[in-house]
Write a protein that holds these residues in place. Structure first.
Motif, PDB file in Angstrom:
ATOM      1  N   TYR A   1      86.670   7.020  25.918  1.00 30.12           N
ATOM      2  CA  TYR A   1      85.360   7.493  25.142  1.00 30.12           C
ATOM      3  C   TYR A   1      85.395   9.151  25.364  1.00 30.12           C
ATOM      4  CZ  TYR A   1      83.624   2.854  24.846  1.00 30.12           C
ATOM      5  OH  TYR A   1      83.550   1.622  24.529  1.00 30.12           O
ATOM      6  N   ASP A   2      85.349   9.906  24.138  1.00 29.26           N
ATOM      7  CA  ASP A   2      85.410  11.237  24.178  1.00 29.26           C
ATOM      8  C   ASP A   2      83.875  11.784  24.147  1.00 29.26           C
ATOM      9  OD1 ASP A   2      86.847  13.708  24.369  1.00 29.26           O
ATOM     10  OD2 ASP A   2      86.653  13.900  22.119  1.00 29.26           O
ATOM     11  N   ASN A   3      83.975  12.984  24.806  1.00 26.45           N
ATOM     12  CA  ASN A   3      82.776  13.844  24.954  1.00 26.45           C
ATOM     13  C   ASN A   3      81.792  13.282  25.902  1.00 26.45           C
ATOM     14  OD1 ASN A   3      83.138  13.757  21.635  1.00 26.45           O
ATOM     15  ND2 ASN A   3      83.263  15.696  22.455  1.00 26.45           N
ATOM     16  N   THR A   4      82.336  12.799  27.126  1.00 20.25           N
ATOM     17  CA  THR A   4      81.300  12.148  28.057  1.00 20.25           C
ATOM     18  C   THR A   4      80.674  13.314  28.822  1.00 20.25           C
ATOM     19  OG1 THR A   4      83.375  11.330  29.349  1.00 20.25           O
ATOM     20  CG2 THR A   4      82.180   9.840  27.986  1.00 20.25           C
ATOM     21  N   LEU A   5      81.259  14.521  29.022  1.00 20.58           N
ATOM     22  CA  LEU A   5      80.466  15.498  29.754  1.00 20.58           C
ATOM     23  C   LEU A   5      79.673  16.164  28.860  1.00 20.58           C
ATOM     24  CD1 LEU A   5      83.582  16.724  32.149  1.00 20.58           C
ATOM     25  CD2 LEU A   5      81.392  15.191  32.672  1.00 20.58           C
ATOM     26  N   TRP A   6      79.694  16.193  27.536  1.00 18.46           N
ATOM     27  CA  TRP A   6      78.821  16.751  26.389  1.00 18.46           C
ATOM     28  C   TRP A   6      78.505  18.232  26.758  1.00 18.46           C
ATOM     29  CZ3 TRP A   6      79.010  15.981  21.940  1.00 18.46           C
ATOM     30  CH2 TRP A   6      77.914  16.227  20.929  1.00 18.46           C
TER      31      TRP A   6
END
Length: 247
Positions: free
Chosen positions: A188-193
């Motif tokens: 899952y990408d962008n999990t630190l957003w």
């Protein structure tokens, strides 16, 4: 009582201990990673697509070059053959995956915008890997629901990469956990957003960052307690969480 100098030294020491987080806050160190590790090894096709994408008005949506390199190696490490990608944009991460797969490997790729995909398609074709890709235009959820209904698809995917609508990540996970094999990976990408996951409630954030932050936080909490997976959150790109299905 500690002096200001002692307090600053203590803060600096704590900052250094957080490792990658401090590296990501340094543009010079990030550039060092790119110039030392990424760009010299980047395939010409990926470089060409990266440069094409950089001119697109939505270029912030693209996978970073270091993350592309990471995905390419990850595919090889797990010997993936049957893969899926939700959210394609111009296809930089898709190309990274396609180049890593064996000649008979497959990627089911889904995106709501074929025009963006077709921007990168000539590069993918020139790289000789277009035959590995089945592109479906439209929302991914109906496709996933159809796949889940047929039990022969359960556990059939070795690797799945998700870089799409954050407000559906939880819904994707509910379906993908059945489709990925035991021992397989979901990324899952962008999990630190944009780092907003640790921003105070009153922090000045762009509207889209603030809107999707709660969905990212919800996903991160859910993944952390899901007994069906092992997880590893990495500060690569905008944060990627790898989920290995264990049951």
């Amino acid at each position: 009582m500690a002096t200001n100098a002692e307090e600053q030294q203590s803060q600096a020491g704590r900052h250094q201990e957080v490792g990658h987080k401090s590296l990501l806050q340094s543009d010079a160190l990030y550039q060092y990673i790119l110039e030392t590790s990424v760009y010299p090894r980047e395939p010409e096709s990926m470089k060409e697509l990266r440069e094409i994408t950089a001119k697109h008005p939505w270029n912030l949506m693209t996978t970073s070059a270091d993350e592309g390199q990471f995905l390419n190696m990850l595919i090889k490490l797990v010997n993936a053959k049957n893969t899926m990608e939700i959210g394609v944009y111009t296809g930089y991460s898709l190309l990274a995956t396609a180049l890593a797969l064996p000649d008979d490997g497959k990627i089911l790729a889904m995106d709501i915008n074929r025009e963006n995909y077709e921007l990168g398609l000539p590069v993918i074709q020139k790289a000789g890997v277009a035959h590995k890709i089945e592109f479906k235009e439209g929302p991914a959820m109906p496709v996933l629901d159809e796949l889940v209904q047929d039990e022969k698809n359960h556990g059939s995917f070795d690797f799945i990469f998700v870089d799409a609508d954050k407000d559906n990540y939880i819904n994707y996970h509910k379906r993908l956990i059945d489709l990925v094999k035991v021992g397989g990976l979901i990324g899952y990408d962008n999990t630190l957003w944009n780092g907003s996951v640790v921003a105070p409630p009153d922090a000045p954030l762009r509207k889209y960052v603030r809107y999707y932050r709660d969905f990212v936080l919800e996903l991160n909490k859910a993944l952390a307690v899901d007994p069906r997976i092992e997880i590893c959150m990495l500060p690569v790109g905008d944060g990627i969480t790898l989920c290995r299905r264990i049951k």
